[in-house]
Design an enzyme around this catalytic site. Structure first.
Site, mmCIF file in Angstrom:
data_model
loop_
_atom_site.group_PDB
_atom_site.id
_atom_site.type_symbol
_atom_site.label_atom_id
_atom_site.label_comp_id
_atom_site.label_asym_id
_atom_site.label_seq_id
_atom_site.Cartn_x
_atom_site.Cartn_y
_atom_site.Cartn_z
ATOM 1 N N ASN A 10 0.878 -1.173 0.000
ATOM 2 C CA ASN A 10 0.000 0.000 0.000
ATOM 3 C C ASN A 10 0.914 1.221 0.000
ATOM 4 O OD1 ASN A 10 -1.737 2.095 0.552
ATOM 5 N ND2 ASN A 10 -2.272 1.394 2.623
ATOM 6 N N LYS A 12 0.148 4.266 -0.245
ATOM 7 C CA LYS A 12 -0.476 5.476 0.315
ATOM 8 C C LYS A 12 -0.221 6.651 -0.637
ATOM 9 C CE LYS A 12 -0.131 3.342 4.779
ATOM 10 N NZ LYS A 12 -0.062 3.459 6.215
ATOM 11 N N HIS A 96 -9.541 1.291 4.771
ATOM 12 C CA HIS A 96 -8.280 1.436 5.507
ATOM 13 C C HIS A 96 -8.494 2.377 6.699
ATOM 14 C CE1 HIS A 96 -4.167 2.613 6.451
ATOM 15 N NE2 HIS A 96 -3.809 1.484 5.875
ATOM 16 N N GLU A 98 -6.826 4.750 7.817
ATOM 17 C CA GLU A 98 -6.598 6.178 7.540
ATOM 18 C C GLU A 98 -7.825 6.808 6.885
ATOM 19 O OE1 GLU A 98 -2.896 5.632 5.475
ATOM 20 O OE2 GLU A 98 -1.958 5.066 7.373
ATOM 21 N N GLU A 168 -5.577 -4.943 10.514
ATOM 22 C CA GLU A 168 -4.560 -3.910 10.709
ATOM 23 C C GLU A 168 -4.842 -3.177 12.012
ATOM 24 O OE1 GLU A 168 -2.558 -2.827 6.743
ATOM 25 O OE2 GLU A 168 -4.177 -1.427 7.079
ATOM 26 N N GLY A 174 2.365 2.226 10.869
ATOM 27 C CA GLY A 174 3.330 3.312 10.732
ATOM 28 C C GLY A 174 4.015 3.682 12.034
HETATM 29 P P1 PGA Z 1 2.743 0.288 7.718
HETATM 30 O O1 PGA Z 1 1.279 0.508 7.066
HETATM 31 O O2 PGA Z 1 3.276 -1.009 7.123
HETATM 32 O O3 PGA Z 1 3.544 1.478 7.283
HETATM 33 O O4 PGA Z 1 2.551 0.196 9.183
HETATM 34 C C1 PGA Z 1 0.410 -0.562 6.856
HETATM 35 C C2 PGA Z 1 -0.868 -0.054 6.254
HETATM 36 O O5 PGA Z 1 -1.312 1.046 6.618
HETATM 37 O O6 PGA Z 1 -1.481 -0.728 5.394
#
Ligand code: PGA
Length: 252
Positions: A10, A12, A96, A98, A168, A174
């Site tokens: 992903n 982003k 997701h 976010e 997740e 992150g």
């Molecule tokens: P990350 O993100 O691997 O940077 O923790 C995972 C995601 O948001 O799908």
């Protein structure tokens, strides 16, 4: 049942177009021999076409990070599932955290987007996961269970084997804090039993459940060793070719 593992990146809202295409070309050179696991990259939607083009005749698939729930209409700024599908993309990440956090995504809108994916032949990767506060309050399974039930409402059992779920935990995204393989496995097993309750055993045994949240080259092997972890949804570590390749080539 044997489920083919899926390693998904992903991106982003990262990378310039030239960088995205270069990444795709280099990844294709590095992982062209991989057959026993599926590989997916989800770039920002404006790069889906050039990235797909760079990945023609390679094992690397391309997906979107979101879709709108209507197929067409006066919805300025939105991109629909049939539009994404018509480019040749096969998957879309839905719900997701976010999007839940910054764009008012709810279980109901997740469900509408999911149904739009199914209508147009896109495989949805439906994200669920608890916040730190919810975990500390002992509410993880409640939260994940209700996100699943509401998010998957109206899905017919015939369509369900094609779903992909991503667990997740929000506190692991992150942050560098990965769920331990044991914690992840516990929630993945719960997700599978919830799917059994909704769709029956045959379906739940077929659905792939990815783990996401600070997946890195140094923790992927033990995560993938868990019985109910069928792949990974990788954010930060998917932006760099060498680390993404190492994750794709997890040992197990
Ligand atoms: P990350 O993100 O691997 O940077 O923790 C995972 C995601 O948001 O799908």
């Amino acid at each position: 049942m044997k489920r083919k593992p899926l390693i998904a990146g992903n991106w982003k809202m990262f990378k310039a177009e030239a960088e995205a295409v270069l990444f795709a070309e280099e990844l294709a050179l590095r992982v062209g021999d991989v057959q026993d696991r599926e590989i997916l990259v989800c770039p920002p939607s404006v790069y889906i076409y050039p990235v797909l083009h760079a990945l023609t005749n390679t094992p690397v698939m391309v997906g979107a990070q979101n879709v709108f729930w209507e197929d067409q209409g006066a919805f300025t700024g939105e991109v629909s599932a049939p539009m994404i599908r018509s480019l040749g993309a096969r998957h879309a990440i839905i719900g997701h955290s976010e999007r839940r956090q910054y764009f008012a995504e709810t279980d109901e809108t997740v469900n509408r987007r999911l149904m739009a994916c199914l209508r147009s032949g896109l495989t949805p990767i439906v994200c669920v996961g608890e916040s730190l506060q919810e975990r500390e309050a002992g509410r993880t399974l409640d939260v994940v269970g209700s996100q699943l039930k509401a998010g998957l409402a109206h899905v017919k059992a015939d369509d369900a084997p094609g779903l992909i779920i991503a667990y997740e935990p929000v506190w692991a995204i992150g942050t560098g804090r990965t769920a331990t393989p044991g914690i992840a496995q516990e929630v993945h097993a719960f997700i599978r039993s919830t799917l059994t309750g909704i769709f029956g055993t045959g379906v739940s045994a077929a659905v792939r459940i990815l783990y996401g949240g600070s997946v890195k080259p140094d923790n992927i092997d033990e995560l993938m060793a868990q019985a109910d972890i069928d792949g990974a949804l990788v954010g930060g570590a998917s932006l760099e070719v060498a680390s993404f390749e190492r994750i794709i080539r997890y040992k197990g």
